[in-house]
Write a protein that holds these residues in place. Structure first.
Motif, mmCIF file in Angstrom:
data_model
loop_
_atom_site.group_PDB
_atom_site.id
_atom_site.type_symbol
_atom_site.label_atom_id
_atom_site.label_comp_id
_atom_site.label_asym_id
_atom_site.label_seq_id
_atom_site.Cartn_x
_atom_site.Cartn_y
_atom_site.Cartn_z
ATOM 1 N N MET A 247 0.866 -1.182 0.000
ATOM 2 C CA MET A 247 0.000 0.000 0.000
ATOM 3 C C MET A 247 0.898 1.225 0.000
ATOM 4 O O MET A 247 1.881 1.283 0.725
ATOM 5 C CB MET A 247 -0.900 0.000 1.244
ATOM 6 N N SER A 248 0.513 2.242 -0.820
ATOM 7 C CA SER A 248 1.341 3.447 -0.922
ATOM 8 C C SER A 248 0.449 4.691 -0.903
ATOM 9 O O SER A 248 -0.668 4.667 -1.406
ATOM 10 C CB SER A 248 2.131 3.487 -2.237
ATOM 11 N N ALA A 249 1.015 5.751 -0.329
ATOM 12 C CA ALA A 249 0.351 7.056 -0.392
ATOM 13 C C ALA A 249 1.429 8.111 -0.451
ATOM 14 O O ALA A 249 2.550 7.902 0.038
ATOM 15 C CB ALA A 249 -0.538 7.292 0.825
ATOM 16 N N THR A 250 1.115 9.243 -1.055
ATOM 17 C CA THR A 250 2.118 10.300 -1.166
ATOM 18 C C THR A 250 1.438 11.658 -1.309
ATOM 19 O O THR A 250 0.309 11.750 -1.771
ATOM 20 C CB THR A 250 3.051 10.068 -2.372
ATOM 21 N N ASP A 251 2.166 12.691 -0.881
ATOM 22 C CA ASP A 251 1.697 14.052 -1.173
ATOM 23 C C ASP A 251 2.651 14.710 -2.156
ATOM 24 O O ASP A 251 2.704 15.929 -2.247
ATOM 25 C CB ASP A 251 1.572 14.866 0.110
ATOM 26 N N LEU A 252 3.414 13.900 -2.860
ATOM 27 C CA LEU A 252 4.423 14.311 -3.841
ATOM 28 C C LEU A 252 5.733 14.762 -3.208
ATOM 29 O O LEU A 252 6.755 14.757 -3.872
ATOM 30 C CB LEU A 252 3.915 15.404 -4.803
ATOM 31 N N ASP A 253 5.715 15.167 -1.930
ATOM 32 C CA ASP A 253 6.979 15.473 -1.263
ATOM 33 C C ASP A 253 7.464 14.251 -0.497
ATOM 34 O O ASP A 253 8.611 13.864 -0.591
ATOM 35 C CB ASP A 253 6.809 16.635 -0.275
ATOM 36 N N VAL A 254 6.554 13.696 0.247
ATOM 37 C CA VAL A 254 6.885 12.535 1.063
ATOM 38 C C VAL A 254 5.987 11.379 0.619
ATOM 39 O O VAL A 254 4.792 11.587 0.387
ATOM 40 C CB VAL A 254 6.655 12.835 2.560
ATOM 41 N N GLY A 255 6.578 10.205 0.491
ATOM 42 C CA GLY A 255 5.781 9.029 0.135
ATOM 43 C C GLY A 255 6.019 7.924 1.142
ATOM 44 O O GLY A 255 7.126 7.774 1.668
ATOM 45 N N VAL A 256 4.981 7.134 1.426
ATOM 46 C CA VAL A 256 5.127 6.023 2.357
ATOM 47 C C VAL A 256 4.587 4.765 1.673
ATOM 48 O O VAL A 256 3.547 4.812 1.006
ATOM 49 C CB VAL A 256 4.352 6.279 3.665
ATOM 50 N N ARG A 257 5.331 3.672 1.825
ATOM 51 C CA ARG A 257 4.878 2.413 1.231
ATOM 52 C C ARG A 257 5.034 1.331 2.282
ATOM 53 O O ARG A 257 6.043 1.291 2.997
ATOM 54 C CB ARG A 257 5.719 2.091 -0.004
ATOM 55 N N ILE A 258 4.071 0.441 2.374
ATOM 56 C CA ILE A 258 4.182 -0.634 3.372
ATOM 57 C C ILE A 258 3.716 -1.942 2.735
ATOM 58 O O ILE A 258 2.780 -1.956 1.928
ATOM 59 C CB ILE A 258 3.369 -0.298 4.655
ATOM 60 N N ARG A 259 4.425 -2.993 3.090
ATOM 61 C CA ARG A 259 4.035 -4.311 2.580
ATOM 62 C C ARG A 259 3.360 -5.063 3.722
ATOM 63 O O ARG A 259 3.873 -5.087 4.834
ATOM 64 C CB ARG A 259 5.277 -5.077 2.104
ATOM 65 N N VAL A 260 2.181 -5.593 3.452
ATOM 66 C CA VAL A 260 1.498 -6.375 4.486
ATOM 67 C C VAL A 260 1.092 -7.728 3.892
ATOM 68 O O VAL A 260 0.810 -7.834 2.700
ATOM 69 C CB VAL A 260 0.247 -5.649 5.039
ATOM 70 N N PRO A 261 1.101 -8.774 4.736
ATOM 71 C CA PRO A 261 0.750 -10.100 4.217
ATOM 72 C C PRO A 261 -0.723 -10.175 3.847
ATOM 73 O O PRO A 261 -1.579 -9.566 4.488
ATOM 74 C CB PRO A 261 1.060 -11.035 5.385
ATOM 75 N N ALA A 262 -0.996 -10.886 2.798
ATOM 76 C CA ALA A 262 -2.379 -11.097 2.378
ATOM 77 C C ALA A 262 -2.410 -12.344 1.508
ATOM 78 O O ALA A 262 -1.382 -12.763 0.976
ATOM 79 C CB ALA A 262 -2.896 -9.896 1.596
ATOM 80 N N ASP A 263 -3.570 -12.901 1.399
ATOM 81 C CA ASP A 263 -3.747 -14.096 0.588
ATOM 82 C C ASP A 263 -4.227 -13.640 -0.794
ATOM 83 O O ASP A 263 -5.397 -13.307 -0.983
ATOM 84 C CB ASP A 263 -4.773 -15.000 1.279
ATOM 85 N N VAL A 264 -3.283 -13.572 -1.745
ATOM 86 C CA VAL A 264 -3.603 -12.984 -3.052
ATOM 87 C C VAL A 264 -4.103 -14.060 -3.997
ATOM 88 O O VAL A 264 -3.433 -15.053 -4.245
ATOM 89 C CB VAL A 264 -2.364 -12.277 -3.645
ATOM 90 N N LYS A 265 -5.285 -13.866 -4.525
ATOM 91 C CA LYS A 265 -5.824 -14.811 -5.496
ATOM 92 C C LYS A 265 -5.490 -14.369 -6.906
ATOM 93 O O LYS A 265 -5.304 -15.152 -7.807
ATOM 94 C CB LYS A 265 -7.352 -14.899 -5.356
ATOM 95 N N GLU A 266 -5.486 -13.053 -7.091
ATOM 96 C CA GLU A 266 -5.260 -12.531 -8.435
ATOM 97 C C GLU A 266 -4.443 -11.251 -8.293
ATOM 98 O O GLU A 266 -4.860 -10.337 -7.578
ATOM 99 C CB GLU A 266 -6.629 -12.213 -9.061
ATOM 100 N N ALA A 267 -3.274 -11.208 -8.907
ATOM 101 C CA ALA A 267 -2.415 -10.028 -8.804
ATOM 102 C C ALA A 267 -3.049 -8.862 -9.553
ATOM 103 O O ALA A 267 -3.948 -9.047 -10.373
ATOM 104 C CB ALA A 267 -1.027 -10.335 -9.359
ATOM 105 N N GLY A 268 -2.569 -7.664 -9.257
ATOM 106 C CA GLY A 268 -3.113 -6.483 -9.942
ATOM 107 C C GLY A 268 -2.933 -5.256 -9.074
ATOM 108 O O GLY A 268 -2.346 -5.335 -7.994
#
Lengths: 371, 603
Positions: free
Chosen positions: A44-65
């Motif tokens: 998951m990612s969010a940004t205000d164009l100056d600062v951006g934050v990204r985090i990876r969290v576990p999930a059971d993915v059935k279909e990538a995208g």
């Protein structure tokens, strides 16, 4: 895109990124959170164009995208969901959320519209102890300037050199500097000016015991630890030579109990002008006398005992600057040093014999006393 | 040697005196109407033909005269208004010299009809060129009518200098204006031939009277003045700063109900406006002064257009203070309504009661006869009850107490709700509606007053800079910095010339967290060196610097403020003396009253 995630993981991810979502923006996609699902889970990612934050969290993915969805709305929903697995499923630009009997459809925007977070190669970087990093940030970032005429002062200077890691911030009226011995991985010499907003995210997202990888790529700086990444634009320009203005010859030293000083300053500052917050302090043999006189408000007089044996000196300060500094100094005893009423004063922490005292120095420029 | 010096005959003396008192038809009208007012008339009718050349007729319903009095009144220095020299001091009536009637009678065909109250039969006296032709009975209700025909029939030189009928008629209506203001309870009618030029009912409402005399446009923007000074009690109306325009203006000064002209007093009133209006703007001023008996001498000039004050300086100070106090109040703030169209025709015929006296703040009564009492008696009435609002307002660090008038605006114990809109304006919800505050203008006012205070108190301490600012200026600018060094120092700037065109700033004031010292200093020095409308309007060097500093240092439009900063700005603004006006003469605040809102929405 189709994945199932626990409510806790969803909330953890949302909490990490949503603080970066700008309150008002002309670019609608910035109000959204980018979800990217692959075999390892989701990012998951969010940004205000100056600062951006990204985090990876576990999930059971059935279909990538990937897809973006309105951040505040998802957060409001997730907060009240029952404690059951949450399924997110994209349909065109819509995201469908199912959890127990709850069912939502939110309008999103295509992931391609979302600005790409900078690519920073962490291999070429260095690592820092979370503890050190957070301590540096906490002790200095309060001192940055809010005034826009000198952009370099709007950031915190972060230096790696001579086996030390330092952070310095100033607004031209007061300055905070902290030094910490650098670990073996930090043999680089570098100088960065980092916006305080980014450091605030670092402070919020990384734990004391985390090993934080840091790397720079051109104008961008990245922090990464345990699946969480913070990116920021660096402030360009040359930081003023702060070493030069830190006085070396302050020969009058006062040793003061921090709590006593803090409450005395707070007391007399109540009567100080609301514009300059000026208070006057007079030091003489083991005494520190406070005087405040504000026309059409009143006056205050106070006195505390200190350890002082220099020549008497009378000096004016902005009480707010003093209080700020005292808040961060930390130790029970502080050392204040002076040279002359118009010269910079310094405040440093003092410890007992075997205490670990941080290498921390605050500098406060006096207020000229008009009378 | 033959005797060449002779005592002049009365008739000749009267003609000479007429030259002083009776200059043109307008002066006849003035004298006669003054007599009518002195006779406690409640209705005065003036009729003129051909600008008063052919005929002037003034009739009143005053006390009238008996036959003997009527005859005596035509003798020089015969008057009922004073008896002894002592009474001359503090005389309240318009006339007292006893010159007017004989003077007028000596240069015209003159008819006096009068009937004292309680008498059955009136008296008619006919005079021609100063000679009494007939004294006869006539039927008349109590009161006096004076008819003057063929003015200057025996003074052809005077007659030749009379202007056209239209000009003389206008002059007549001009002389009636001050008298009508001095006696707002008297019905006043002016007719020229068949036309009615002025018809104002004596409701006692000063604003209505101004409206009838000079039209809606001016009357709508007037605010009441109300101040008991050291010597003079000052009442009246002055124009709201946002309505004042350059060029023509209406001015009327009255002392003890007597109109007079006085450049000094007027200048004092204008001083009261300082910093609230742009330079060259001339606000309307209508002031009634009351001074203790004996401190004003009105017997300076036969037409009594001038007044001598024994303590002129104090009277002027009282007037300045009175105007300034009026401008401190909420009514002086700009309102949202569309500006009135300029050049609108004066509604001369408007005789109906005013729609809404702008003086009526704090009172609901609009009844005839009540309004003036309200206007002149508001001191006690509008004294705001010390509500919890004031105590609550102590927060936010304002160093003064909130103006009680403003505390009164606020809604009960909680402060007003404030919003910043478009990073430039602050919206405040107050009891009477909405205030729109320009954040820059408001901060200018705050800084201006603060720095002026500090100048008086010995100066502002500057914040020493860790990295002194090195500025390159032009040579005249460096000279300006040098010549102002002392004052700049007191404003918090410690500037040191560093040879040539360079100046080093060692310390700067720190009025707010967004203050850009270098930019403010540069702009300020530039303005002071090259001049601007703003600095030209200043009274002295102190004020010039303070104005320029306030303007350059104030937070700019576009600066986002947090809730606490908005609150502080609001609190500090209303702790200043003139919160409604900035230093350029622009409003800081625009009011939108609930009434206005309701009107806009058709409720």
């Amino acid at each position: 895109m189709n994945f199932t995630i626990t409510r806790q993981n969803l909330q953890k991810g949302l909490a990490a990124v949503s603080a970066t979502i700008p309150g008002k923006t002309t670019l609608p996609v910035l109000s959204n959170i980018l979800f990217e699902a692959d075999a390892d889970g989701i990012r998951m990612s969010a940004t205000d164009l100056d600062v951006g934050v990204r985090i990876r969290v576990p999930a059971d993915v059935k279909e990538a995208g990937s897809l973006t969805a309105p951040g505040k709305k998802i957060q409001e929903i997730a907060r009240e969901l029952p404690d059951q697995p949450v399924q997110l499923n994209s349909r065109g630009d819509q995201v469908e959320i199912r959890c127990g009997k709850s069912h939502f459809k939110l309008n999103g925007l295509p992931a391609d519209d979302f600005p790409e977070l900078p690519q920073v190669g962490f291999e070429g970087g260095w690592t820092a102890e979370g503890r050190d990093l957070l301590s540096l940030i906490r002790h200095t970032s309060f001192a940055v300037s809010t005034e826009e005429s000198r952009p370099v002062l709007n950031g915190v200077l972060w230096e790696l050199r001579d086996g030390e890691m330092r952070m310095v911030a100033t607004n031209g009226h007061r300055l905070a500097r902290m030094r910490i011995p650098a670990g073996p991985s930090m043999q680089t010499t570098t100088q960065l000016i980092v916006p305080p907003d980014a450091l605030q995210q670092v402070q919020r997202l990384f734990a004391e015991d985390a090993e934080v990888s840091v790397a720079r790529d051109g104008n961008q700086l990245g922090f990464s630890s345990g699946g969480t990444e913070v990116y920021t634009r660096l402030i360009e320009g040359t930081y003023p030579n702060y070493e030069q203005v830190i006085p070396k010859d302050n020969d009058k030293h006062a040793f003061v109990n921090r709590k006593a000083l803090e409450s005395a300053v707070k007391r007399v500052a109540a009567v100080a002008s609301d514009q300059t917050h000026r208070i006057r302090m007079e030091f003489s043999q083991d005494r520190m006398v406070f005087n405040v006189l504000t026309p059409d408000l009143g006056e205050a007089h106070d006195e505390i005992e200190v350890g002082y044996d220099g020549d008497p000196i009378s000096i004016g300060f902005n009480a707010n600057y003093l209080l700020e500094v005292l808040r961060y100094v930390g130790t029970d005893e502080v050392k204040m040093s002076f040279k002359a009423p118009e010269r910079a004063a310094t405040v440093e922490p003092m410890g007992g014999e075997d205490d670990q005292v941080p290498d921390y120095l605050c500098l406060v420029m006096p207020l000229r006393l008009a009378d | 040697m033959a005797r060449t010096i002779q005592i002049l005959a009365d008739s000749v003396a009267n003609q000479i005196a007429a030259g002083e008192v009776v200059e043109r038809p307008a002066s006849v009208v003035k004298e006669l109407v003054e007599n009518a007012l002195d006779a406690r008339a409640t209705r005065v009718e003036v009729a003129v033909d051909q600008g008063g050349r052919r005929r002037i007729r003034v009739s009143d319903d005053g006390t009238g005269m008996g036959r003997e009095d009527a005859l005596l009144s035509l003798d020089r220095h015969a008057t009922s208004k004073i008896r002894t020299a002592e009474e001359l001091r503090g005389v309240r009536s318009f006339g007292f010299r006893g010159e007017a009637l004989p003077s007028i009678a000596s240069v015209s065909r003159f008819t006096l009809e009068t009937c004292a109250r309680g008498e059955e039969v009136g008296t008619r006296i006919r005079v021609r060129g100063g000679t009494v032709l007939a004294v006869e009975d006539c039927a008349r209700t109590p009161g006096t009518t004076v008819e003057v025909e063929s003015l200057f029939l025996n003074a052809p030189a005077r007659r030749k200098f009379l202007r056209s009928s239209a000009v003389e008629t206008r002059a007549i209506s001009e002389v009636l204006a001050p008298l009508s203001l001095a006696h707002p309870r008297v019905d006043l009618v002016l007719r020229s031939g068949e036309r009615s030029l002025l018809e104002v009912p004596g409701t006692g409402d000063l604003v209505a009277r101004v409206r009838a005399l000079w039209g809606d446009e001016g009357a709508d923007g007037l605010i009441p003045v109300e101040h008991d000074g050291e010597v003079a009690a000052v009442r009246g109306l002055v124009q709201r700063p946002d309505r004042a325009r350059p060029g023509f203006r209406r001015v009327q000064l009255l002392v003890d109900g007597r109109p007079f002209r006085d450049a000094g007093i007027l200048a004092a009133a204008d001083r009261g406006y300082r910093t609230t209006i742009p330079q060259g703007t001339r606000p309307w001023i209508i002031l009634f002064l009351e001074v203790p008996g004996g401190t004003a001498d009105v017997n300076v000039h036969p037409t009594k257009a001038e007044v001598r004050f024994r303590v002129r300086g104090t009277v002027e100070a009282d007037v300045e203070e009175a105007v300034r106090r009026a401008l401190e109040r909420e009514e002086s703030a700009a309102t949202l309504g569309s500006a009135p169209a300029t050049g609108a025709m004066q509604a001369r015929e408007s005789a109906g009661p005013a729609r809404r006296p702008s003086a009526g703040k704090g009172t609901e009564s609009e009844g005839a006869g009540e309004a003036q009492i309200v206007l002149f008696g508001t001191v006690g009435a509008t004294e705001p009850a010390p509500g919890p609002a004031e105590e609550e307002k102590g927060r936010g660090g304002a160093s003064h107490e909130i103006d009680p008038g403003v505390a009164d605006l606020l809604d009960g114990a909680r402060g007003p709700r404030l919003w910043q809109v478009h990073r430039a304006w602050i919206l405040a919800e107050v009891r009477s509606g909405l205030l729109l505050i320009d954040q820059h203008a408001a901060h200018e006012r705050i800084l201006f007053e603060r720095i002026m205070e500090r100048f008086d108190a010995g100066g502002e301490g500057g914040q020493r800079l860790l990295f002194p600012l090195t500025l390159r200026l032009t040579v005249p600018e460096v000279e300006m910095v040098q010549s102002l060094a002392g004052l700049l120092h007191r404003a918090g700037f410690e500037a040191e010339p560093f040879g040539g065109d360079t100046v080093i700033l060692h310390s700067v004031p720190n009025p707010h967290p967004y203050f850009d010292a270098e930019r403010a200093f540069r702009e300020m020095i530039d303005e002071l060196t090259h001049g601007s409308d703003l600095v030209r309007s200043a009274r002295n060097q102190h004020e010039r610097l303070a104005m320029s500093f306030a303007c350059k240092a104030a937070i700019k439009a576009g600066q986002a403020l947090d809730d606490q900063e908005i609150q502080e700005l609001f609190d500090q603004l209303f702790a200043t003396r003139l919160p409604w006006h900035d230093v350029h003469g622009r409003p800081t605040t625009v009011r939108l009253s609930l009434g206005e809102l309701e009107r806009k929405f058709g409720r």
